[in-house]
Enzyme design. Structure first.
Site, PDB file in Angstrom:
ATOM      1  N   HIS A 115     -17.169  38.794-102.814  1.00 18.38           N
ATOM      2  CA  HIS A 115     -16.976  38.094-101.548  1.00 18.38           C
ATOM      3  C   HIS A 115     -17.100  39.106-100.416  1.00 18.38           C
ATOM      4  O   HIS A 115     -16.756  40.275-100.569  1.00 18.38           O
ATOM      5  CB  HIS A 115     -15.608  37.415-101.535  1.00 18.38           C
ATOM      6  CG  HIS A 115     -15.383  36.494-100.394  1.00 18.38           C
ATOM      7  ND1 HIS A 115     -15.053  36.945 -99.133  1.00 18.38           N
ATOM      8  CD2 HIS A 115     -15.437  35.135-100.312  1.00 18.38           C
ATOM      9  CE1 HIS A 115     -14.914  35.911 -98.329  1.00 18.38           C
ATOM     10  NE2 HIS A 115     -15.144  34.803 -99.002  1.00 18.38           N
ATOM     11  N   GLU A 194     -23.489  34.016 -98.859  1.00 16.25           N
ATOM     12  CA  GLU A 194     -22.697  34.034 -97.633  1.00 16.25           C
ATOM     13  C   GLU A 194     -23.523  34.635 -96.485  1.00 16.25           C
ATOM     14  O   GLU A 194     -23.783  35.843 -96.497  1.00 16.25           O
ATOM     15  CB  GLU A 194     -21.457  34.910 -97.793  1.00 16.25           C
ATOM     16  CG  GLU A 194     -20.457  34.482 -98.838  1.00 16.25           C
ATOM     17  CD  GLU A 194     -19.292  35.464 -98.884  1.00 16.25           C
ATOM     18  OE1 GLU A 194     -18.243  35.159 -98.285  1.00 16.25           O
ATOM     19  OE2 GLU A 194     -19.429  36.541 -99.488  1.00 16.25           O
ATOM     20  N   GLY A 200     -17.619  32.619 -88.727  1.00 11.23           N
ATOM     21  CA  GLY A 200     -16.555  33.000 -87.814  1.00 11.23           C
ATOM     22  C   GLY A 200     -16.656  32.282 -86.481  1.00 11.23           C
ATOM     23  O   GLY A 200     -17.700  31.722 -86.130  1.00 11.23           O
TER      24      GLY A 200
END
Length: 278
Positions: A115, A194, A200
Site C-alpha cells: 500500500h 493506486e 486526497g
C-alpha cells in the site's frame, strides 16, 4: 472473479483521539464490522465475487470469531514481515513485526502488501540510511509476498505512482511489478492500482481513460493478472469502475468523506451494490 477489498487502516481510532471511529467501542469494533456486513454479503455468488476485510492487528481475532459458518467475509491483515518463523529455526523473535505465520494462525487468509502508505514508510527509512535505489522498496515487498504465500495467505499487492513519478509511470509501475512479483505464485496475487497522485483532498481523481490505460498495462505486463482499483471504490465512482472491463474490483476505505467522516457498514454495502449492479 470480482474482488471487493476493505482496508480499514486505523479507522478504529475513537474520535476523541483524533480518529474517525463512530461504529463501536474499541473492544467491540472488529466484531461489529463483520457482524454488520456478512449477512448482506451472503446474497452474492461466492464463485463470482470475494470479499476480504483487512483489519488492524488488534481486531483480527475478534473479527475471525465473529464470522458465521460459511461466512462470505474473509479476514486479512494489513501487512506481514519480510522474515517468517520456521520449525527448528527462528520462532518469531521479531518484536513489533508480525510474521505471516502469526497472521495465518489467527485465522487470516489474506494480506495487504505494498500500500502507498507502507511504501512511503519504507522509502523514508531507506532515505535516512542514504539508500536511493528505487528498487529497494520493491525487493523488500517481494520478500513479504513470499513469506505470505509460504504461510498460505493470498496477497493484494498494491502499486502506484506519485505526482513526481507520473511522467515516468510506465517505468515506475513496471519496476514495481517486475521486482515485486519475481519468483512468486501469481495465481495467488491480485494487483491493486493506486494513483497516488490523485488521492486526497483537493486532488483530481483519475478518470476512466487513465484507469483503463493502467489496467491494460498491468495485464499486459503480468500475463493477465486480476487488477482492482485501489484509489478508492466509492459510491460516486462505482458505476464508472464497473464499466471498465479490465478492472476486476476495488478497494474500499472510508465510506463518508464529509460531515461525520468514517466507515459506515450500510454505506459500504451500498457501494458494493452499486458496483456489482445487484
Amino acid at each position: 472473479m470480482k474482488h471487493i477489498y476493505l482496508n480499514l487502516k486505523r479507522f478504529d481510532v475513537p474520535v476523541d483521539f483524533g480518529g474517525v471511529n463512530r461504529l463501536a467501542p474499541m473492544q467491540d469494533w472488529g466484531t461489529a464490522v463483520v457482524r454488520s456486513t456478512q449477512e448482506a454479503l451472503g446474497k452474492y455468488d461466492p464463485a463470482g465475487v470475494e470479499f476480504v476485510q483487512y483489519l488492524p492487528e488488534a481486531h483480527l481475532l475478534s473479527a475471525v470469531l465473529a464470522r458465521t459458518e460459511n461466512s462470505p467475509v474473509q479476514i486479512g491483515c494489513q501487512g506481514v514481515y519480510r522474515m517468517n518463523t520456521a520449525v527448528g529455526g527462528n520462532f518469531g523473535a521479531f518484536t513489533t513485526n508480525r510474521p505471516a505465520s502469526a497472521a495465518r494462525a489467527m485465522g487470516c487468509t489474506s494480506t495487504l502488501i505494498g500500500h502507498c502508505e507502507e511504501r512511503n514508510d519504507k522509502k523514508g527509512i531507506l532515505a535516512e540510511a542514504g539508500v536511493a535505489d528505487s528498487g529497494a522498496v520493491n525487493r523488500l515487498l517481494n520478500q513479504e509476498i513470499k513469506c505470505a504465500q509460504a504461510s498460505g495467505l493470498t496477497v493484494l499487492y498494491c502499486i502506484g505512482e506519485t505526482s513526481e513519478e507520473q511522467p515516468q509511470w510506465e517505468a515506475v509501475l513496471g519496476e514495481q511489478l517486475d521486482i515485486g512479483l519475481e519468483g512468486v505464485d501469481r495465481s495467488r496475487v491480485v494487483i491493486g492500482y493506486e494513483p497516488v497522485w490523485s488521492i486526497g483532498p483537493g486532488k483530481t481523481p483519475a478518470d476512466r481513460d487513465y484507469i483503463t490505460k493502467i489496467a491494460r498495462f498491468v495485464k499486459e505486463r503480468t500475463g493477465g493478472m486480476d487488477v482492482v482499483y485501489g484509489g478508492g471504490l466509492k459510491a460516486d465512482n462505482a458505476a464508472m469502475l464497473a464499466s471498465i472491463d479490465e478492472i476486476d474490483g476495488g478497494l474500499i476505505a472510508l465510506t463518508r468523506f464529509q460531515g461525520e467522516i468514517g466507515f459506515y457498514p450500510e454505506e459500504y454495502l451500498e457501494i458494493i451494490r452499486l458496483y456489482l449492479g445487484e
